[in-house]
Design an enzyme around this catalytic site. Structure first.
Site, PDB file in Angstrom:
ATOM      1  N   THR A 132      32.115 -14.740  -7.913  1.00 23.86           N
ATOM      2  CA  THR A 132      32.694 -14.316  -6.633  1.00 23.86           C
ATOM      3  C   THR A 132      33.474 -12.964  -6.929  1.00 23.86           C
ATOM      4  OG1 THR A 132      33.905 -15.113  -4.650  1.00 23.86           O
ATOM      5  CG2 THR A 132      34.715 -15.596  -6.836  1.00 23.86           C
TER       6      THR A 132
ATOM      7  N   GLY B  13      35.513 -21.812  -1.151  1.00 23.01           N
ATOM      8  CA  GLY B  13      36.563 -21.781  -0.196  1.00 23.01           C
ATOM      9  C   GLY B  13      38.081 -21.435  -0.949  1.00 23.01           C
TER      10      GLY B  13
ATOM     11  N   SER C  75      31.072 -10.827  -0.722  1.00 22.73           N
ATOM     12  CA  SER C  75      32.205 -11.761  -1.438  1.00 22.73           C
ATOM     13  C   SER C  75      31.570 -11.948  -2.749  1.00 22.73           C
ATOM     14  CB  SER C  75      32.080 -13.171  -0.443  1.00 22.73           C
ATOM     15  OG  SER C  75      30.829 -13.419  -0.401  1.00 22.73           O
TER      16      SER C  75
ATOM     17  N   THR D 188      31.936 -17.567  -1.986  1.00 24.57           N
ATOM     18  CA  THR D 188      31.395 -17.587  -3.368  1.00 24.57           C
ATOM     19  C   THR D 188      30.108 -18.234  -3.497  1.00 24.57           C
ATOM     20  OG1 THR D 188      33.483 -17.962  -4.362  1.00 24.57           O
ATOM     21  CG2 THR D 188      31.796 -18.927  -5.490  1.00 24.57           C
TER      22      THR D 188
HETATM   23  C1  SD4 Z   1      38.169 -17.912  -4.493  1.00 27.64           C
HETATM   24  N1  SD4 Z   1      36.686 -19.650  -4.107  1.00 27.64           N
HETATM   25  O1  SD4 Z   1      38.199 -16.788  -5.174  1.00 27.64           O
HETATM   26  C2  SD4 Z   1      36.916 -18.553  -4.489  1.00 27.64           C
HETATM   27  C3  SD4 Z   1      36.321 -17.583  -2.924  1.00 27.64           C
HETATM   28  C4  SD4 Z   1      35.463 -18.543  -2.199  1.00 27.64           C
HETATM   29  O2  SD4 Z   1      33.609 -18.828  -0.834  1.00 27.64           O
HETATM   30  O3  SD4 Z   1      34.740 -19.639  -2.608  1.00 27.64           O
HETATM   31  N2  SD4 Z   1      34.460 -18.105  -1.407  1.00 27.64           N
HETATM   32  O4  SD4 Z   1      39.309 -18.357  -4.229  1.00 27.64           O
END
Ligand code: SD4
Length: 318
Positions: free
Chosen positions: A198, A232, A80, A180
């Protein structure tokens, strides 16, 4: 005016009635000589180790946060973040990252491709340009001009996962793939900094940008009050200016965890009390208190302090 922690808490209780008036102009007594690193998820552990090593050399919170974020970026098993990140629906790995330092300076890159360390490119944007944010091809050209190497970030494993997904094109639930890395650091001078990086939502639309490179959404640092970062569903973090909100709530007297919860309450309310996605926040207040909260299921953060680096579980609010 400096405040002792006990005084701060006393004022906090009153502060909830008339928060901003009481807190404007008040400085929280900084946590000195007790550096700490707070990172999201399990890959926060190796990130914290790298950040800790940098702090041990007497370097800044910003140096440490960047060094920490680079670890999952380089790890192909972190699917990720960075190298090995799951691609968008067309099979392109597109990366988002930002940094913010104790002076309130910030740098960011979004929709960056073929560069392994977006967090370091974001730092270059902050330090070597007059801008805050570069995106896409412009960000890539900038990185190349700064000496970053171009490389294919799609590993065989991530490519295979994408090919499998393509056959059914099942909509991923965001929490399935969101991980992330956000790294918040307080150095021994009490200064705060953060980094966030991320590959975003797996199999997203080509061109999608999440919260992670958006200052105030994925990350915010205010060296007088504290710092916060998100992980998130980025769309919902952006719509509530999440990390900025957490810091502002701490300014109003909320404890760090209460500030994270209140920021999430706004999202939960908007989704009629039952969102079907995850958001988690982490926060450090200037006096060294930390906090975290997540909407549902569980979330894990890694905290390094006093030479101990450990993973902690947070239970969802709903
Ligand atoms: C997003 N917030 O691109 C990021 C992805 C993420 O844990 O947080 N993953 O939306």
């Amino acid at each position: 005016m400096g405040m002792k922690r006990r005084d701060f808490l006393k004022t906090s209780a009153v502060g909830l009635a008339a928060p901003s008036a009481l807190f404007s102009g008040v400085t929280i007594e900084p946590n000195m000589n007790d550096p700490l690193i707070l990172s999201t998820w399990e890959h926060g552990l190796p990130a914290n180790d790298a950040a800790w090593a940098v702090l041990q050399k007497g370097r800044s919170a910003m140096d440490a946060a960047e060094a920490g974020a680079r670890v999952p970026e380089a790890d192909p098993k972190s699917t990720s973040v960075g190298f090995g990140g799951l691609p968008d629906e067309l099979g392109n790995v597109t990366l988002d990252a930002c940094v913010m330092d104790s002076t309130g300076n910030a740098g960011s890159v979004a929709f960056l491709q073929n560069i392994k360390h977006p967090v370091s490119v974001a730092r270059k944007v902050m330090e070597d340009t007059k801008h805050v944010m570069l995106v896409g091809e412009g960000a890539r050209q900038f990185a190349l001009a700064q000496g970053f190497e171009e490389m294919n970030l799609l590993t065989d494993e991530s490519k295979a996962a994408w090919e499998k997904w393509k056959k059914k094109r099942r909509e991923m639930t965001p929490h399935e793939t969101h991980d992330t890395i956000s790294v918040l650091v307080q150095d021994k001078k009490g200064d705060l900094a953060g980094a966030c990086t991320t590959s975003g939502w797996a199999y997203k639309l080509h061109g999608r940008v999440g919260d992670s490179p958006i200052i105030g959404a994925g990350l915010f640092v205010d060296n007088e009050i504290g710092c916060a970062a998100a992980t998130g569903l980025g769309e919902e973090v952006i719509k509530t200016t999440g990390s900025f909100l957490v810091v502002e709530l701490m300014r109003q007297g909320y404890e760090p965890t209460a500030a994270c919860e209140e920021a999430l309450n706004r999202v939960i309310k908007k989704h009629k009390g039952n969102p079907d996605f995850q958001i988690a926040y982490i926060a450090i207040r200037k006096d060294g208190e930390i906090g975290s909260a997540c909407i549902k299921w569980t979330f894990e953060y890694a905290l390094a302090r006093d030479g101990v680096n450990k993973l902690y579980k947070v239970k969802g609010m709903i």
